[in-house]
Motif scaffolding. Structure first.
Motif, short mmCIF file in Angstrom:
data_model
loop_
_atom_site.label_atom_id
_atom_site.label_comp_id
_atom_site.label_asym_id
_atom_site.label_seq_id
_atom_site.Cartn_x
_atom_site.Cartn_y
_atom_site.Cartn_z
N ARG A 175 -7.48 40.31 58.74
CA ARG A 175 -6.32 39.58 58.19
C ARG A 175 -5.53 39.05 59.23
O ARG A 175 -5.01 37.80 59.09
CB ARG A 175 -5.59 40.30 57.05
CG ARG A 175 -4.89 41.63 57.65
CD ARG A 175 -4.37 42.37 56.49
NE ARG A 175 -3.73 43.79 57.00
CZ ARG A 175 -3.85 44.88 56.20
NH1 ARG A 175 -4.41 44.88 55.08
NH2 ARG A 175 -3.37 45.92 56.75
N ASN A 176 -5.28 39.76 60.38
CA ASN A 176 -4.40 39.20 61.35
C ASN A 176 -5.14 38.23 62.25
O ASN A 176 -4.48 37.15 62.69
CB ASN A 176 -4.10 40.46 62.25
CG ASN A 176 -2.99 41.34 61.64
OD1 ASN A 176 -1.62 40.85 61.80
ND2 ASN A 176 -3.39 42.27 60.99
N GLN A 177 -6.38 38.31 62.31
CA GLN A 177 -7.26 37.30 62.93
C GLN A 177 -7.29 36.06 62.14
O GLN A 177 -7.16 34.99 62.89
CB GLN A 177 -8.68 37.87 63.31
CG GLN A 177 -9.50 36.93 64.28
CD GLN A 177 -8.80 36.86 65.54
OE1 GLN A 177 -8.13 37.69 66.02
NE2 GLN A 177 -9.22 35.93 66.33
N GLY A 235 -1.18 39.50 64.30
CA GLY A 235 -1.61 38.19 63.80
C GLY A 235 -0.07 37.47 63.82
O GLY A 235 0.98 38.02 63.61
N HIS A 236 -0.22 36.33 63.84
CA HIS A 236 1.01 35.38 64.13
C HIS A 236 0.82 34.05 63.42
O HIS A 236 -0.40 33.40 64.03
CB HIS A 236 1.86 35.36 65.33
CG HIS A 236 2.84 34.45 65.56
ND1 HIS A 236 2.88 33.25 66.26
CD2 HIS A 236 4.27 34.46 64.93
CE1 HIS A 236 3.95 32.52 66.20
NE2 HIS A 236 4.54 33.15 65.32
N ILE A 237 1.72 33.21 62.89
CA ILE A 237 1.47 32.05 62.63
C ILE A 237 2.87 31.10 62.55
O ILE A 237 3.88 31.91 62.01
CB ILE A 237 0.65 31.63 61.12
CG1 ILE A 237 0.40 30.09 60.91
CG2 ILE A 237 1.45 32.16 59.99
CD1 ILE A 237 -0.29 29.83 59.70
N SER A 238 3.10 29.88 63.09
CA SER A 238 4.17 29.41 63.27
C SER A 238 3.98 28.05 62.42
O SER A 238 3.16 27.50 62.40
CB SER A 238 4.67 29.06 64.33
OG SER A 238 3.98 28.13 65.02
N PHE A 239 5.10 27.66 61.77
CA PHE A 239 5.21 26.44 61.02
C PHE A 239 6.48 25.70 61.51
O PHE A 239 7.53 26.19 61.73
CB PHE A 239 5.39 26.62 59.37
CG PHE A 239 4.48 27.23 58.58
CD1 PHE A 239 2.98 26.65 58.50
CD2 PHE A 239 4.44 28.75 58.63
CE1 PHE A 239 2.05 27.35 57.83
CE2 PHE A 239 3.50 29.39 57.79
CZ PHE A 239 2.32 28.78 57.57
N ASP A 240 6.18 24.56 61.65
CA ASP A 240 7.38 23.65 62.42
C ASP A 240 7.40 22.25 61.55
O ASP A 240 6.33 21.47 61.22
CB ASP A 240 6.69 23.14 63.76
CG ASP A 240 8.29 22.56 64.46
OD1 ASP A 240 8.80 21.80 63.89
OD2 ASP A 240 8.36 23.16 65.79
N VAL A 254 -5.68 30.16 61.47
CA VAL A 254 -4.93 29.32 60.98
C VAL A 254 -3.95 28.78 61.87
O VAL A 254 -3.70 27.48 61.89
CB VAL A 254 -4.33 29.67 59.46
CG1 VAL A 254 -3.49 28.66 58.89
CG2 VAL A 254 -5.37 30.04 58.64
N ASP A 255 -3.35 29.54 62.49
CA ASP A 255 -2.23 28.88 63.49
C ASP A 255 -2.79 28.05 64.51
O ASP A 255 -2.10 27.10 64.99
CB ASP A 255 -1.55 30.13 64.29
CG ASP A 255 -0.35 29.86 64.99
OD1 ASP A 255 0.58 28.97 64.33
OD2 ASP A 255 -0.22 30.06 66.13
N CYS A 256 -4.04 28.21 65.03
CA CYS A 256 -4.77 27.31 65.82
C CYS A 256 -5.31 26.12 65.35
O CYS A 256 -5.73 24.96 65.90
CB CYS A 256 -5.70 28.18 66.62
SG CYS A 256 -5.16 29.40 67.58
N SER A 257 -5.49 26.14 63.98
CA SER A 257 -6.10 24.90 63.17
C SER A 257 -4.81 23.98 62.71
O SER A 257 -4.34 24.28 61.60
CB SER A 257 -7.00 25.23 61.92
OG SER A 257 -7.15 24.20 61.29
N GLY A 258 -4.45 22.87 63.63
CA GLY A 258 -3.34 22.07 63.04
C GLY A 258 -3.69 21.44 61.45
O GLY A 258 -2.83 21.49 60.78
N MET A 259 -4.92 21.03 61.29
CA MET A 259 -5.17 20.62 59.97
C MET A 259 -4.69 21.39 58.81
O MET A 259 -4.00 21.20 57.86
CB MET A 259 -6.61 20.00 59.98
CG MET A 259 -6.84 19.26 58.76
SD MET A 259 -8.59 18.59 58.88
CE MET A 259 -9.48 20.11 58.64
#
Length: 387
Positions: free
Chosen positions: A363-365, A93-98, A370-375
């Motif tokens: 949880r990782n999925q 799992g990974h999520i990035s915030f920019d 969420v990372d793929c959902s921009g909104m």
């Protein structure tokens, strides 16, 4: 006791840490007469404080940065803007915030507790605050006023008494407010390091089998870490080089080898929920009113939001300790505080739980989705920023 002339002060504040001192300054700038109780005032020589770095680092949201800047205490120096954040689960799992994704300059600002506190205390002195370097001994309240007696024998009366005296608040106990305490059975370890590789204003966080490690960028190619772990005693007993190696390994050498630059500190992680944050002529703010898990870095931001809410209400009222005003303060803060507490608590428990089949994959999925959902992701960014 309805005449303002019979009060020694409009507001008495217990605790001169970041939150209590900021409230004192905001009220002074409204023209109110304030007494600040602080047994050990902080050092305020900025030149001396600049010689070393404080391991107690806060992530201040843009909304609170604007508030502090309006008060005239936001430092231009020794501040690191965070423009990106990378979060990794304990699997794939990974999520990035920019910051660029929501068209803002940065996600938050990293700065030292003691440097910001010194700036606030210097401003307090310029605004003529009254300081009492004594501990409180007893408190009495009635429908019109609050009276506090100090260990030095002096007593003062005010319209409102504010508890900014920390997680183990003396005032909260004295007025009989019950508090629910929910230990995480972990400690938070904090320390600063210099890095081999530049961080480029990016923060990192790893969920590691119940542990949570965060790299928080600082100026001059440094980072501060917060490591929430059940192995705190073992880690803090390591020699400096060995501890730095453990931190670098846990962060997958993302910033290369690390060099420890401050002492290592540890503190207990406990969620606290008082049954109320108000009593007759009494209001609680900051850690006296709530504590949260540090995984989202929102503890001090909740405290500053308490200050903004309470000071705005006091600016509009002639009876600044009335029960109706205090109830409005509690209502205004309850939802935001509970949402943050439950959100952090839920995320912690999600990654600490391996009892259910497939929970790790889910949880990782979830992070990846969420990372793929921009909104959804942008909504999370804006909420954390106070927008």
């Amino acid at each position: 006791m309805s005449s303002k002339q019979q009060y020694d002060f409009d507001v008495i504040i217990l605790g001169g840490g970041l939150v209590g001192a900021t409230l004192a300054l905001a009220l002074l700038q409204q023209g109110k007469k304030v007494l600040l109780l602080e047994k050990k005032p902080p050092k305020t020589n900025l030149g001396s404080l600049s010689q070393a770095w404080d391991a107690r680092i806060y992530a201040v949201s843009p909304t609170n940065q604007q508030f502090l800047n309006k008060l005239g205490v936001w430092p231009e120096e020794r501040v690191q803007a965070v423009n990106r954040m990378q979060v990794y689960g304990d699997g794939h799992g990974h999520i990035s915030f920019d910051a660029a994704s929501v068209n803002v300059p940065c996600l938050n600002y990293m700065l030292e507790n003691r440097y910001l506190l010194a700036k606030i205390w210097l401003a307090l002195a310029e605004n003529g605050v009254t300081i009492a370097e004594s501990r409180a001994q007893s408190v009495k309240t009635d429908v019109w006023s609050a009276q506090i007696t100090l260990e030095n024998g002096k007593s003062y009366r005010s319209q409102l008494l504010v508890g900014a005296d920390g997680a183990n608040s003396w005032l909260r106990e004295q007025v009989g407010i019950e508090v629910g305490a929910f230990p995480y059975q972990q400690q938070g370890i904090v320390a600063n390091f210099s890095t081999v590789k530049p961080h480029h204003g990016c923060a990192y966080q790893w969920f590691r089998g119940g542990d949570i490690l965060a790299y928080l960028p600082l100026p001059q190619q440094q980072i501060s870490i917060v490591w929430s772990t059940s192995d705190a005693e073992k880690l803090t007993m390591l020699a400096g080089e060995d501890f730095a190696r453990q931190v670098a390994q846990a962060g997958h050498y993302t910033l290369g080898e690390l060099t420890l630059t401050t002492p290592v500190f540890a503190f207990e992680l406990i969620k606290r929920q008082p049954k109320t944050v108000i009593s007759q002529r009494v209001a609680l703010i900051g850690d006296a009113a709530h504590t949260v898990h540090p995984l989202a870095g929102q503890g001090v931001n909740l405290g500053f939001a308490d200050v903004q809410c309470l000071s705005n209400l006091l600016a509009q009222s002639s009876d600044i300790g009335s029960w109706s005003l205090l109830k409005q303060y509690q209502r205004s803060r309850l939802l935001a505080v509970r949402m943050m507490q439950q959100g952090c608590d839920g995320l912690f428990r999600l990654f600490a739980n391996d009892d259910l089949p497939g929970i790790g994959w889910l949880r990782n999925q979830g992070l990846n989705m969420v990372d793929c959902s921009g909104m959804i992701k942008n909504r999370l960014i804006r909420q954390a920023m106070g927008l």
